[in-house]
Design a protein around this motif. Structure first.
Motif, PDB file in Angstrom:
ATOM      1  N   VAL A 153       2.702  -1.842  -3.695  1.00  0.00           N
ATOM      2  CA  VAL A 153       1.114  -1.980  -3.558  1.00  0.00           C
ATOM      3  C   VAL A 153       1.088  -2.791  -2.335  1.00  0.00           C
ATOM      4  O   VAL A 153       1.602  -3.940  -2.071  1.00  0.00           O
ATOM      5  CB  VAL A 153       0.292  -2.694  -4.740  1.00  0.00           C
ATOM      6  CG1 VAL A 153      -1.105  -2.844  -4.283  1.00  0.00           C
ATOM      7  CG2 VAL A 153       0.607  -1.836  -5.996  1.00  0.00           C
ATOM      8  N   ARG A 195      -3.659  -5.971   0.531  1.00  0.00           N
ATOM      9  CA  ARG A 195      -5.123  -6.268   0.120  1.00  0.00           C
ATOM     10  C   ARG A 195      -5.403  -5.522  -1.208  1.00  0.00           C
ATOM     11  O   ARG A 195      -6.187  -5.975  -1.966  1.00  0.00           O
ATOM     12  CB  ARG A 195      -5.857  -5.591   1.315  1.00  0.00           C
ATOM     13  CG  ARG A 195      -5.939  -3.997   1.361  1.00  0.00           C
ATOM     14  CD  ARG A 195      -6.935  -3.344   2.449  1.00  0.00           C
ATOM     15  NE  ARG A 195      -6.701  -2.347   2.622  1.00  0.00           N
ATOM     16  CZ  ARG A 195      -5.453  -1.472   3.354  1.00  0.00           C
ATOM     17  NH1 ARG A 195      -4.932  -2.308   3.925  1.00  0.00           N
ATOM     18  NH2 ARG A 195      -5.609  -0.374   3.276  1.00  0.00           N
ATOM     19  N   GLU A 196      -4.584  -4.534  -1.588  1.00  0.00           N
ATOM     20  CA  GLU A 196      -4.549  -4.007  -2.865  1.00  0.00           C
ATOM     21  C   GLU A 196      -4.104  -4.747  -3.950  1.00  0.00           C
ATOM     22  O   GLU A 196      -4.724  -4.509  -4.879  1.00  0.00           O
ATOM     23  CB  GLU A 196      -4.064  -2.402  -2.744  1.00  0.00           C
ATOM     24  CG  GLU A 196      -4.867  -1.549  -1.777  1.00  0.00           C
ATOM     25  CD  GLU A 196      -4.100  -0.136  -1.733  1.00  0.00           C
ATOM     26  OE1 GLU A 196      -3.113  -0.083  -2.321  1.00  0.00           O
ATOM     27  OE2 GLU A 196      -4.788   0.757  -0.966  1.00  0.00           O
ATOM     28  N   ALA A 197      -3.109  -5.446  -3.411  1.00  0.00           N
ATOM     29  CA  ALA A 197      -2.383  -6.225  -4.562  1.00  0.00           C
ATOM     30  C   ALA A 197      -3.189  -7.406  -4.842  1.00  0.00           C
ATOM     31  O   ALA A 197      -3.013  -8.090  -6.038  1.00  0.00           O
ATOM     32  CB  ALA A 197      -0.951  -6.791  -3.947  1.00  0.00           C
TER      33      ALA A 197
END
Length: 112
Positions: A10, A13-15
């Motif tokens: 991931v 920013r998505e993590a």
């Protein structure tokens, strides 16, 4: 206890929402928390256990020190701004001990 729950597939920013939720979970269960980043989690585990920490959870592999530094700082800020009674042991904003060498760095939580 050393626990490896590394999120690797991931982008940062998505993590972050996932990592903040994980951190919230640990903060709801433990009296004190430390958020760190290192290129050598096993070595840091050995060092931290001497200070009485009971658990280290490696939560993310960042492929550059800049990414690890930014994520560590964001997680420390999140922990300090939370409404949990958990003591956040970090005294600095994060990322101070990371090398500039191009290698993986791992974010981790210490629980005590």
């Amino acid at each position: 206890m050393f626990v490896n729950k590394v999120v690797t597939d991931v982008v940062p920013r998505e993590a972050m929402p996932l990592l903040k939720n994980m951190l919230n979970g640990y903060m709801s269960q433990w009296e004190r928390i430390y958020i760190g980043a290192t290129a050598h989690p096993e070595m840091r585990y050995e060092q931290h256990m001497l200070d009485g920490w009971r658990k280290m959870v490696v939560v993310y592999e960042a492929f550059s020190p800049e990414i690890a530094r930014g994520m560590e700082q964001a997680l420390i800020a999140h922990a300090r701004e939370s409404n949990f009674l958990t003591l956040v042991v970090n005294t600095n904003p994060g990322g101070e001990g990371l090398s500039t060498a191009r290698r993986s760095n791992y974010l981790y939580f210490l629980c005590g």
